[in-house]
Design an enzyme around this catalytic site. Sequence first.
Site, PDB file in Angstrom:
ATOM      1  N   PRO A   1     -40.036 -36.815 -37.116  1.00 54.40           N
ATOM      2  CA  PRO A   1     -38.857 -36.722 -37.984  1.00 54.40           C
ATOM      3  C   PRO A   1     -38.504 -37.996 -38.752  1.00 54.40           C
ATOM      4  O   PRO A   1     -37.627 -37.968 -39.620  1.00 54.40           O
ATOM      5  CB  PRO A   1     -37.726 -36.342 -37.016  1.00 54.40           C
ATOM      6  CG  PRO A   1     -38.216 -36.747 -35.674  1.00 54.40           C
ATOM      7  CD  PRO A   1     -39.696 -36.647 -35.690  1.00 54.40           C
TER       8      PRO A   1
ATOM      9  N   HIS B   1     -26.876 -39.084 -51.382  1.00 60.14           N
ATOM     10  CA  HIS B   1     -27.073 -40.481 -50.990  1.00 60.14           C
ATOM     11  C   HIS B   1     -28.036 -41.161 -51.950  1.00 60.14           C
ATOM     12  O   HIS B   1     -29.129 -40.671 -52.191  1.00 60.14           O
ATOM     13  CB  HIS B   1     -27.648 -40.562 -49.564  1.00 60.14           C
ATOM     14  CG  HIS B   1     -26.611 -40.318 -48.503  1.00 60.14           C
ATOM     15  ND1 HIS B   1     -26.830 -40.612 -47.182  1.00 60.14           N
ATOM     16  CD2 HIS B   1     -25.363 -39.825 -48.580  1.00 60.14           C
ATOM     17  CE1 HIS B   1     -25.747 -40.311 -46.476  1.00 60.14           C
ATOM     18  NE2 HIS B   1     -24.845 -39.824 -47.312  1.00 60.14           N
TER      19      HIS B   1
ATOM     20  N   TYR C   1     -39.771 -41.195 -49.810  1.00 60.54           N
ATOM     21  CA  TYR C   1     -38.605 -40.705 -49.062  1.00 60.54           C
ATOM     22  C   TYR C   1     -37.862 -39.631 -49.849  1.00 60.54           C
ATOM     23  O   TYR C   1     -37.420 -38.628 -49.280  1.00 60.54           O
ATOM     24  CB  TYR C   1     -37.669 -41.873 -48.717  1.00 60.54           C
ATOM     25  CG  TYR C   1     -36.609 -41.487 -47.697  1.00 60.54           C
ATOM     26  CD1 TYR C   1     -36.845 -41.622 -46.330  1.00 60.54           C
ATOM     27  CD2 TYR C   1     -35.380 -40.959 -48.105  1.00 60.54           C
ATOM     28  CE1 TYR C   1     -35.900 -41.245 -45.388  1.00 60.54           C
ATOM     29  CE2 TYR C   1     -34.420 -40.581 -47.172  1.00 60.54           C
ATOM     30  CZ  TYR C   1     -34.685 -40.728 -45.824  1.00 60.54           C
ATOM     31  OH  TYR C   1     -33.747 -40.338 -44.904  1.00 60.54           O
TER      32      TYR C   1
ATOM     33  N   TYR D   1     -31.818 -46.729 -40.451  1.00 57.85           N
ATOM     34  CA  TYR D   1     -32.997 -46.622 -39.592  1.00 57.85           C
ATOM     35  C   TYR D   1     -33.214 -48.001 -38.976  1.00 57.85           C
ATOM     36  O   TYR D   1     -33.409 -48.969 -39.708  1.00 57.85           O
ATOM     37  CB  TYR D   1     -34.237 -46.259 -40.409  1.00 57.85           C
ATOM     38  CG  TYR D   1     -34.272 -44.848 -40.951  1.00 57.85           C
ATOM     39  CD1 TYR D   1     -33.610 -44.504 -42.129  1.00 57.85           C
ATOM     40  CD2 TYR D   1     -35.001 -43.853 -40.298  1.00 57.85           C
ATOM     41  CE1 TYR D   1     -33.668 -43.208 -42.633  1.00 57.85           C
ATOM     42  CE2 TYR D   1     -35.064 -42.557 -40.796  1.00 57.85           C
ATOM     43  CZ  TYR D   1     -34.395 -42.234 -41.957  1.00 57.85           C
ATOM     44  OH  TYR D   1     -34.464 -40.959 -42.444  1.00 57.85           O
TER      45      TYR D   1
ATOM     46  N   LYS E   1     -39.129 -35.269 -43.323  1.00 56.45           N
ATOM     47  CA  LYS E   1     -39.983 -34.456 -44.200  1.00 56.45           C
ATOM     48  C   LYS E   1     -40.170 -33.003 -43.753  1.00 56.45           C
ATOM     49  O   LYS E   1     -40.594 -32.155 -44.552  1.00 56.45           O
ATOM     50  CB  LYS E   1     -41.382 -35.100 -44.306  1.00 56.45           C
ATOM     51  CG  LYS E   1     -41.395 -36.384 -45.086  1.00 56.45           C
ATOM     52  CD  LYS E   1     -41.379 -36.123 -46.591  1.00 56.45           C
ATOM     53  CE  LYS E   1     -40.935 -37.317 -47.388  1.00 56.45           C
ATOM     54  NZ  LYS E   1     -39.519 -37.325 -47.767  1.00 56.45           N
TER      55      LYS E   1
HETATM   56  P1  RFL Z   1     -38.642 -23.106 -37.662  1.00 53.91           P
HETATM   57  O1  RFL Z   1     -37.353 -23.649 -38.110  1.00 53.91           O
HETATM   58  O2  RFL Z   1     -39.174 -23.522 -36.356  1.00 53.91           O
HETATM   59  O3  RFL Z   1     -38.534 -21.523 -37.725  1.00 53.91           O
HETATM   60  C1  RFL Z   1     -39.536 -20.672 -37.194  1.00 53.91           C
HETATM   61  C2  RFL Z   1     -38.884 -19.376 -36.785  1.00 53.91           C
HETATM   62  O4  RFL Z   1     -39.881 -18.485 -36.277  1.00 53.91           O
HETATM   63  C3  RFL Z   1     -39.381 -17.856 -35.118  1.00 53.91           C
HETATM   64  N1  RFL Z   1     -40.527 -17.408 -34.287  1.00 53.91           N
HETATM   65  C4  RFL Z   1     -40.948 -16.131 -34.210  1.00 53.91           C
HETATM   66  N2  RFL Z   1     -40.494 -15.004 -34.780  1.00 53.91           N
HETATM   67  C5  RFL Z   1     -41.150 -13.832 -34.478  1.00 53.91           C
HETATM   68  N3  RFL Z   1     -42.213 -13.765 -33.633  1.00 53.91           N
HETATM   69  C6  RFL Z   1     -42.687 -14.894 -33.030  1.00 53.91           C
HETATM   70  N4  RFL Z   1     -43.741 -14.841 -32.186  1.00 53.91           N
HETATM   71  C7  RFL Z   1     -42.054 -16.136 -33.310  1.00 53.91           C
HETATM   72  N5  RFL Z   1     -42.253 -17.405 -32.917  1.00 53.91           N
HETATM   73  C8  RFL Z   1     -41.330 -18.167 -33.515  1.00 53.91           C
HETATM   74  C9  RFL Z   1     -38.535 -18.916 -34.442  1.00 53.91           C
HETATM   75  O5  RFL Z   1     -37.580 -18.351 -33.547  1.00 53.91           O
HETATM   76  C10 RFL Z   1     -37.891 -19.582 -35.652  1.00 53.91           C
HETATM   77  O6  RFL Z   1     -36.652 -18.981 -35.996  1.00 53.91           O
HETATM   78  O7  RFL Z   1     -39.799 -23.429 -38.724  1.00 53.91           O
HETATM   79  P2  RFL Z   1     -39.732 -23.544 -40.332  1.00 53.91           P
HETATM   80  O8  RFL Z   1     -38.980 -22.405 -40.929  1.00 53.91           O
HETATM   81  O9  RFL Z   1     -41.122 -23.803 -40.747  1.00 53.91           O
HETATM   82  O10 RFL Z   1     -38.835 -24.825 -40.614  1.00 53.91           O
HETATM   83  C11 RFL Z   1     -39.274 -26.116 -40.246  1.00 53.91           C
HETATM   84  C12 RFL Z   1     -38.083 -27.009 -39.903  1.00 53.91           C
HETATM   85  O11 RFL Z   1     -37.267 -26.334 -38.963  1.00 53.91           O
HETATM   86  C13 RFL Z   1     -38.522 -28.359 -39.320  1.00 53.91           C
HETATM   87  O12 RFL Z   1     -39.643 -28.864 -40.004  1.00 53.91           O
HETATM   88  C14 RFL Z   1     -37.408 -29.436 -39.413  1.00 53.91           C
HETATM   89  O13 RFL Z   1     -36.318 -29.092 -38.611  1.00 53.91           O
HETATM   90  C15 RFL Z   1     -37.932 -30.798 -38.974  1.00 53.91           C
HETATM   91  N6  RFL Z   1     -36.888 -31.836 -38.945  1.00 53.91           N
HETATM   92  C16 RFL Z   1     -36.474 -32.461 -40.113  1.00 53.91           C
HETATM   93  N7  RFL Z   1     -36.967 -32.088 -41.312  1.00 53.91           N
HETATM   94  C17 RFL Z   1     -36.501 -32.646 -42.483  1.00 53.91           C
HETATM   95  O14 RFL Z   1     -36.982 -32.269 -43.555  1.00 53.91           O
HETATM   96  N8  RFL Z   1     -35.506 -33.612 -42.470  1.00 53.91           N
HETATM   97  C18 RFL Z   1     -34.945 -34.038 -41.319  1.00 53.91           C
HETATM   98  O15 RFL Z   1     -34.032 -34.841 -41.377  1.00 53.91           O
HETATM   99  C19 RFL Z   1     -35.447 -33.489 -40.073  1.00 53.91           C
HETATM  100  N9  RFL Z   1     -34.922 -33.864 -38.887  1.00 53.91           N
HETATM  101  C20 RFL Z   1     -36.307 -32.208 -37.730  1.00 53.91           C
HETATM  102  C21 RFL Z   1     -35.331 -33.241 -37.740  1.00 53.91           C
HETATM  103  C22 RFL Z   1     -36.672 -31.583 -36.531  1.00 53.91           C
HETATM  104  C23 RFL Z   1     -36.083 -31.964 -35.362  1.00 53.91           C
HETATM  105  N10 RFL Z   1     -36.484 -31.267 -34.175  1.00 53.91           N
HETATM  106  C24 RFL Z   1     -35.607 -30.797 -33.193  1.00 53.91           C
HETATM  107  C25 RFL Z   1     -37.833 -30.747 -34.067  1.00 53.91           C
HETATM  108  C26 RFL Z   1     -34.729 -33.634 -36.563  1.00 53.91           C
HETATM  109  C27 RFL Z   1     -35.114 -33.020 -35.355  1.00 53.91           C
HETATM  110  C28 RFL Z   1     -34.457 -33.532 -34.106  1.00 53.91           C
HETATM  111  C1  PHB Z   2     -30.810 -36.050 -39.086  1.00 55.98           C
HETATM  112  O1  PHB Z   2     -29.718 -36.284 -39.617  1.00 55.98           O
HETATM  113  O2  PHB Z   2     -30.930 -35.191 -38.192  1.00 55.98           O
HETATM  114  C2  PHB Z   2     -32.006 -36.809 -39.503  1.00 55.98           C
HETATM  115  C3  PHB Z   2     -31.926 -37.664 -40.601  1.00 55.98           C
HETATM  116  C4  PHB Z   2     -33.037 -38.387 -40.998  1.00 55.98           C
HETATM  117  C5  PHB Z   2     -34.218 -38.261 -40.311  1.00 55.98           C
HETATM  118  C6  PHB Z   2     -34.310 -37.394 -39.224  1.00 55.98           C
HETATM  119  C7  PHB Z   2     -33.203 -36.668 -38.821  1.00 55.98           C
HETATM  120  O3  PHB Z   2     -35.301 -38.989 -40.694  1.00 55.98           O
END
Ligand code: RFL
Ligand code: PHB
Length: 389
Positions: free
Chosen positions: A292, A72, A384, A200, A296
Amino acid sequence: MRTKVAIIGAGPAGLLLGRLLDKAGIETVILERRSQDYVLGRIRAGVLEQGTVELLDRADVSERLHADGLVHDGVELCFDGDKHRFNFRELIGRTVTVYGQTEVTRDLMQARDDSGAKTIYEAENVSLHDFDSDKPKVRYLKDGVEHELACDFIAGCDGYHGVARASVPAGSIRTFERVYPFGWLGILVDKPPVAEELIYAHHERGFALCSMRSPTRSRYYVQVPADEQVQEWSDDRFWDELRRRVDEETADNLVTGPSIEKSIAPLRSFVAEPLRFGRLFLAGDAAHIVPPTGAKGLNLAASDVGALAEAFIAFYADRSSAGIDGYSARVLSRIWKAERFSWWMTSILHTFPNKDAFSRRIQRAEFDYLRSSEAAARSLAENYTGLPM
Ligand code: RFL
Ligand code: PHB
């Protein structure tokens, strides 16, 4: 059992760290509390910074990303129905790639399976020991049997609720936190996205986001109160609310359908300092959380482990501890800038309960400034698409 680096957590941070170390010939074992299918079932991030894509290239796990990811050039911001496109490629010559976190995770798991590196799923009661010495250990239960993993280093990549950060003595760590009074209700739907790029939207009824995973799969979010229950939201209610918050053209073009996933995520800003405790290092969501809005979280997790892998590689190459000594300060400087950007995007785009008319005018002025000033637009584009790693 013994390994060089014990990694806690098989999310994107743990898996990418494992992959980068594996490529450098440094043995790792990953301990993950959940099953592989559970980890793959979590719907999360969707937007990759250019630097994250480059890191996945270096890790040699980007073949599918380049085949299926959507590059994009920009995003649209919509303020009370007034829409403006920001063209990142023109503004700063950089882009982002839409490719789901689930797919990044799948690619990393596949590479790890192919290389034969060890991951122990459903590892229960993981506990960290002696990381203030040069002989740290991790204990865990697998199928009811207790195991001990001896290692040189422990990488805490176990997310916000993990055990790694909780194992640090309270007096050695400082945390900074802001909890927002709202969350995001998100749905995933097998229908084409409403537009080619992300939208957004700010509206007095609340924030909304139109995103996607592929040309046939869309992801939409609406801001809801922090205590909202997902059962209160039928698909029809969701679509009606989304339509009211976006511009008319977008509302008319929405292709709706039954949701295949629906969940609410709370919004939070959080940073722990420092990120190194003897031979224990924190990375990804274990170290910080961003709302989110700036997309980032996953990208910060990737840049943390890029730096941590470099530090470990330097240590094993020439016993130099400069990288591991500098890890915390190095990544925290970038983390705080991403925290700032995510907080700012959240502040200008959401509706805050109890905010006065002055604050709403300031939000509007932020949007007018972004739209009328190339300097402001370039700052948005630079943040961004990702600050330098
Ligand atoms: P994770 O993905 O939470 O993985 C951590 C892992 O550790 C395990 N765990 C354990 N394992 C062993 N012993 C224990 N005691 C444990 N406790 C936990 C867990 O089961 C898990 O598998 O962390 P990690 O690897 O640091 O990754 C971070 C990302 O997942 C997170 O920052 C992003 O998903 C955030 N996020 C977004 N980030 C972006 O860069 N771009 C986006 O567009 C974006 N959109 C989002 C998001 C997060 C969202 N939610 C649901 C929080 C959208 C949403 C809705
Ligand atoms: C997503 O597609 O899940 C998404 C995209 C942009 C954001 C957060 C989540 O800032």
